[in-house]
Enzyme design. Structure first.
Site, mmCIF file in Angstrom:
data_model
loop_
_atom_site.group_PDB
_atom_site.id
_atom_site.type_symbol
_atom_site.label_atom_id
_atom_site.label_comp_id
_atom_site.label_asym_id
_atom_site.label_seq_id
_atom_site.Cartn_x
_atom_site.Cartn_y
_atom_site.Cartn_z
ATOM 1 N N ARG A 125 -27.857 33.096 -18.053
ATOM 2 C CA ARG A 125 -27.968 33.981 -16.908
ATOM 3 C C ARG A 125 -26.838 35.004 -16.967
ATOM 4 O O ARG A 125 -25.734 34.704 -17.418
ATOM 5 C CB ARG A 125 -27.869 33.200 -15.594
ATOM 6 C CG ARG A 125 -29.167 32.536 -15.166
ATOM 7 C CD ARG A 125 -30.124 33.579 -14.610
ATOM 8 N NE ARG A 125 -31.264 32.989 -13.955
ATOM 9 C CZ ARG A 125 -32.470 32.907 -14.471
ATOM 10 N NH1 ARG A 125 -32.695 33.347 -15.701
ATOM 11 N NH2 ARG A 125 -33.453 32.383 -13.783
ATOM 12 N N GLU A 150 -30.829 43.650 -13.868
ATOM 13 C CA GLU A 150 -31.922 43.972 -14.795
ATOM 14 C C GLU A 150 -33.219 44.230 -14.028
ATOM 15 O O GLU A 150 -33.439 43.629 -12.975
ATOM 16 C CB GLU A 150 -32.114 42.845 -15.816
ATOM 17 C CG GLU A 150 -32.468 41.497 -15.203
ATOM 18 C CD GLU A 150 -32.540 40.377 -16.224
ATOM 19 O OE1 GLU A 150 -33.500 39.584 -16.134
ATOM 20 O OE2 GLU A 150 -31.649 40.256 -17.105
ATOM 21 N N HIS A 186 -34.772 40.351 -21.604
ATOM 22 C CA HIS A 186 -34.961 39.049 -20.943
ATOM 23 C C HIS A 186 -36.278 38.418 -21.418
ATOM 24 O O HIS A 186 -37.171 38.129 -20.614
ATOM 25 C CB HIS A 186 -34.962 39.200 -19.413
ATOM 26 C CG HIS A 186 -34.688 37.901 -18.707
ATOM 27 N ND1 HIS A 186 -34.162 37.836 -17.441
ATOM 28 C CD2 HIS A 186 -34.874 36.608 -19.096
ATOM 29 C CE1 HIS A 186 -34.038 36.571 -17.067
ATOM 30 N NE2 HIS A 186 -34.459 35.813 -18.056
#
Length: 315
Positions: A234, A263, A281
């Site tokens: 994370r 993001e 991601h």
């Protein structure tokens, strides 16, 4: 009989959406222009939330749903869910562990290799014509036999370390304590000490208040100008300001990152750097894993409303 109503916080792939739509009434929060008005209109009848790990469910959302019983997270991370608010009302929370573990580990290794061996730059070198014009691509760094550190030897960290062992790497790890399944890997309680002995430092921790910015200036400085930081956990586990400063000054050699604060609107300072590999991601982003994640979200919701044990409970 009317379908149970759910709040859908973010979009899902079509195969998951079709299954959810067939069994529940899905209120698409992410499509609402006025989200407060949307909750005011539909909130009284909503009994479940289907969300994603990075989107979660905050206290305001939870409190706007008086009949809420369950929150099902598409992803292993549940740090964006206000667990305290859920716990106060006895709301169940689930996630999708295990099914994504190996894909995340695979991408972490791929990121290390791509950055260390200059795979992205090498392809650009060929496509741009520089190979023909300028000759051989600049030499890069080997991976095999180097020292690797794994910060957080949970499910994903363990799979990362197993893969690193295949490159004959000297592996150490940090966690809350020594792990009996870690074999001959070296345990170091202090993340700074782990970084200091690592050529490659993988961050594979679950995110929590305790781990926020655990990779701060001291860890980054200890990793040093020859070291590489790989984050597949994370964004909150890393102090991004300290990371950017170190990358810009070359106090840190390089980084490979799959997650970012804010993001997809990451800090534009990242975009000017030539010593960082940026990924959108996507560590769990395979068809196979995403189908398994979606099935588990559905199975948790179905089990709850059928009064059966939850397959993967968090709360």
């Amino acid at each position: 009989m009317s379908k149970i109503e759910l709040l859908q916080v973010g979009p899902y792939p079509s195969w998951d959406q079709e299954r959810l739509d067939a069994h529940f009434t899905m209120h698409r929060y992410f499509e609402a222009a006025d989200k407060a008005a949307f909750l005011a209109e539909h909130g009284a009848n909503i009994r479940g939330i289907a969300t994603r790990g990075e989107l979660g469910a905050n206290r305001a959302m939870i409190e706007a749903l008086p009949k809420l019983e369950v929150i099902s997270v598409y992803g292993v991370g549940f740090d964006a869910v206000d667990l305290a608010a859920a716990r106060e009302r006895g709301i169940r929370v689930t996630n999708t562990p295990d099914v994504l573990t190996k894909d995340v580990a695979d991408l972490g290794i791929a990121m290390m290799l791509a950055q260390a061996r200059g795979v992205i730059g090498g392809e650009t070198w060929v496509r741009s014509g520089d190979w023909a014009k300028k000759g051989l691509y600049p030499l890069k760094s080997r991976v095999h036999g180097k020292r690797a550190g794994v910060l957080g030897l949970g499910r994903i960290g363990y799979e990362v370390a197993k893969r690193l062992a295949g490159f004959d790497m000297d592996i150490a790890y940090s966690d809350t304590g020594e792990k009996d399944f870690a074999g001959d890997w070296t345990f170091l309680a202090d993340p700074v000490e782990l970084a200091a002995r690592s050529d490659f430092l993988f961050v594979t921790l679950a995110a929590s208040a305790e781990t926020r910015h655990i990779v701060g200036r001291k860890v980054i400085e200890a990793l040093g100008p020859e070291g590489m930081l790989v984050n597949i956990s994370r964004a909150s586990n890393i102090d991004e300001a300290a990371l950017l400063d170190a990358l810009e000054s070359k106090a840190l050699g390089s980084a490979a990152l799959d997650v970012f604060e804010g993001e997809p609107n990451l800090n534009p300072r990242f975009l000017t750097l030539d010593n960082v590999l940026l990924q959108p991601h996507m560590a769990s982003g395979t068809v196979e894993t995403r189908k398994a994640m979606g099935q588990l979200v559905f199975d948790n919701l179905s089990a709850h409303f059928a009064g059966k044990p939850l397959p993967t409970p968090v709360l």
